[in-house]
Enzyme design. Sequence first.
Site, PDB file in Angstrom:
ATOM      1  N   LYS A 204       8.458   4.077   9.309  1.00 39.16           N
ATOM      2  CA  LYS A 204       8.253   3.354  10.563  1.00 39.16           C
ATOM      3  C   LYS A 204       9.029   2.033  10.538  1.00 39.16           C
ATOM      4  O   LYS A 204       9.711   1.674  11.475  1.00 39.16           O
ATOM      5  CB  LYS A 204       6.757   3.107  10.761  1.00 39.16           C
ATOM      6  N   GLU A 210       9.945   1.983  -1.651  1.00 34.66           N
ATOM      7  CA  GLU A 210       9.997   3.321  -2.244  1.00 34.66           C
ATOM      8  C   GLU A 210      10.949   4.224  -1.457  1.00 34.66           C
ATOM      9  O   GLU A 210      11.813   4.913  -2.017  1.00 34.66           O
ATOM     10  CB  GLU A 210       8.593   3.965  -2.241  1.00 34.66           C
ATOM     11  N   GLY A 265       0.974   3.907  10.979  1.00 35.02           N
ATOM     12  CA  GLY A 265       1.586   4.799   9.989  1.00 35.02           C
ATOM     13  C   GLY A 265       0.699   5.984   9.644  1.00 35.02           C
ATOM     14  O   GLY A 265       1.152   7.131   9.604  1.00 35.02           O
ATOM     15  N   ARG A 266      -0.588   5.747   9.411  1.00 37.97           N
ATOM     16  CA  ARG A 266      -1.488   6.836   8.984  1.00 37.97           C
ATOM     17  C   ARG A 266      -1.902   7.745  10.136  1.00 37.97           C
ATOM     18  O   ARG A 266      -2.637   8.708   9.946  1.00 37.97           O
ATOM     19  CB  ARG A 266      -2.700   6.256   8.264  1.00 37.97           C
ATOM     20  N   GLU A 351      -7.459   3.005   4.112  1.00 37.90           N
ATOM     21  CA  GLU A 351      -6.546   1.993   4.644  1.00 37.90           C
ATOM     22  C   GLU A 351      -7.061   1.485   5.997  1.00 37.90           C
ATOM     23  O   GLU A 351      -6.821   0.343   6.377  1.00 37.90           O
ATOM     24  CB  GLU A 351      -5.122   2.573   4.787  1.00 37.90           C
ATOM     25  N   HIS A 382     -15.524  23.382 -12.011  1.00 34.08           N
ATOM     26  CA  HIS A 382     -15.349  23.544 -13.456  1.00 34.08           C
ATOM     27  C   HIS A 382     -14.808  22.270 -14.093  1.00 34.08           C
ATOM     28  O   HIS A 382     -14.258  22.308 -15.190  1.00 34.08           O
ATOM     29  CB  HIS A 382     -14.432  24.743 -13.724  1.00 34.08           C
ATOM     30  N   LYS A 509       2.905  -5.739  -2.558  1.00 39.40           N
ATOM     31  CA  LYS A 509       4.351  -5.609  -2.290  1.00 39.40           C
ATOM     32  C   LYS A 509       5.054  -6.919  -2.622  1.00 39.40           C
ATOM     33  O   LYS A 509       6.122  -6.933  -3.239  1.00 39.40           O
ATOM     34  CB  LYS A 509       4.584  -5.282  -0.816  1.00 39.40           C
TER      35      LYS A 509
END
Length: 544
Positions: A204, A210, A265-266, A351, A382, A509
Amino acid sequence: MNITNSAAWKAIETHRQSLSPVHLRELFAGDPERVAALSLSFEGIHYDFSKQRLNSTTLALLLELTREARLVEATTRMFSGEKINVSEDRSVLHVALRRSHAPFPSADFDVMAEVLPTRQRMAAFADRIRAGQALGFTGLPIRNVVNIGIGGSDLGPKMLGYALRSISHPALGVHYVSNLDGAQLAPLLQTLDPRTTLFLVASKTFTTQETMLNAQTARDWLIANLGDAAAVARHFAALTAKPERAVDFGINEDSVFPLWDWVGGRFSLWSAVGLALMIAIGPQAFGDLLAGAERMDEHFRTTPFERNLPVVMALIGIWNTNFLGATSNAVLPYNESLKYFPSFLQQLEMESNGKSVGIDGQPLTQATNPVVWGELGNNGQHAFFQLLHQGGRLVPCDFIAAVRSDFPLPGHQEALLANCFAQSAALAFGKTADEARQELARSMPPAALAELLPHKVFVGNQPSSTLLLSQLDPQTLGALVALYEHKVFVQGIIWGLNSFDQWGVELGKAVASSILPAIADPSLAAKLDASTQALLAYSRKHLA
Ligand code: F6P
């Protein structure tokens, strides 16, 4: 207004004191209508919350919170495009991304004028790739697509891409790269042919470290292999709210697909950020996904709260967190194809609502989002289910299963469903000492029995909900994701916080950018804390 001072909150607290000693076994035994009263269905989604530690009175009292928090008005504000994300001065209009008609939210502020043409451009782009008509720099058709993005620019499309792989294009590879660690991108590049690979840079902001580093490395790899920087135009596309930055990166303007500042963003998988998914499943199926989400939007907007899935789900979360004291919520999908759903929900919920300051800037006095965690339920049985059964902690669970299998094998689906239903029943009802004693007495002498007995008791009373999906099709999955999105919105409104900003991720950041140069230059480490300095010194030694 602090919701904890409201009459509704206090009434729930009083009610909790009388209800909390009552075991789920008694709640079930005392009310034959319980399951019918505490279940809801909407199209392909059935929601059974009868194994939560509440009753119809609890629900009625919790519903009062929606009035105290003015949920109706808040929902109207969101759907009308008001700037409810106040700390970023933005509207919150991801619901527009699944609509099919203009104008929305209003004739004066019609975002559909940009949404619909962008969706059409995406569809044309996806169709050309799917048909083998999109050619790379050397004239060969694109056969692999790599989405480079992180957080909301990765988790949603990746989660749904995996969930819908039974209907994905059989001859196209669609990959997701998010991690800074070269161990994700490097091995993938080794498997790809640069002549037939397309990179989608999904960001965005188009500044996320990253994503930009991975995109840069992918570009270098492409140019090194194809021998010409002009190849970038044929092998890169961008999905971004900052088109000018994508063009500066060298991406052809025609291959830049916009999103807008009113898409968090999410919440962006429905936008251009969903392009990799659209390429995988096709524009038609992507449209079905949007349609399923839009149906859930309408259900949320128009259904009375007592029958409204997102509202009821949100209220149950508030009951568990704020009144029963749960600090985490386990998400346990039983279908392999929902493997990435817990990670997707972690961002969506934590978030959005992992905050301790209200929308008015005042500290909140009540707990907000629990830690969301989870794993495929059948594998979890398990591994960590032991703690859920006998660890003595309150861990509410969301069991999720699709009734029809997307990859049927004889006998598998029945066994899978039996395990899913067995776990929620065992967690709820447990096994009393008497029941365990009777069982053991069939094969064990009294002395050995007495020794083993305490280990064979299951207290039960562990609350859970079960979400049964008819099948993992695009419509149902679209509705499922929108259900959780609206749940998050409702909880944010009741907790009195802004679900749509994420200032909490900024500090890390900023600190990372001050540490990065100190890795190479020890003189820059002097101002850092002692622990970081020591970690840097150790790293420098081993990097050398
Ligand atoms: O750092 C958090 C975050 O901003 C998320 O909210 C977002 O989904 C992710 O990073 C990626 O951001 P972008 O799409 O701008 O690269």
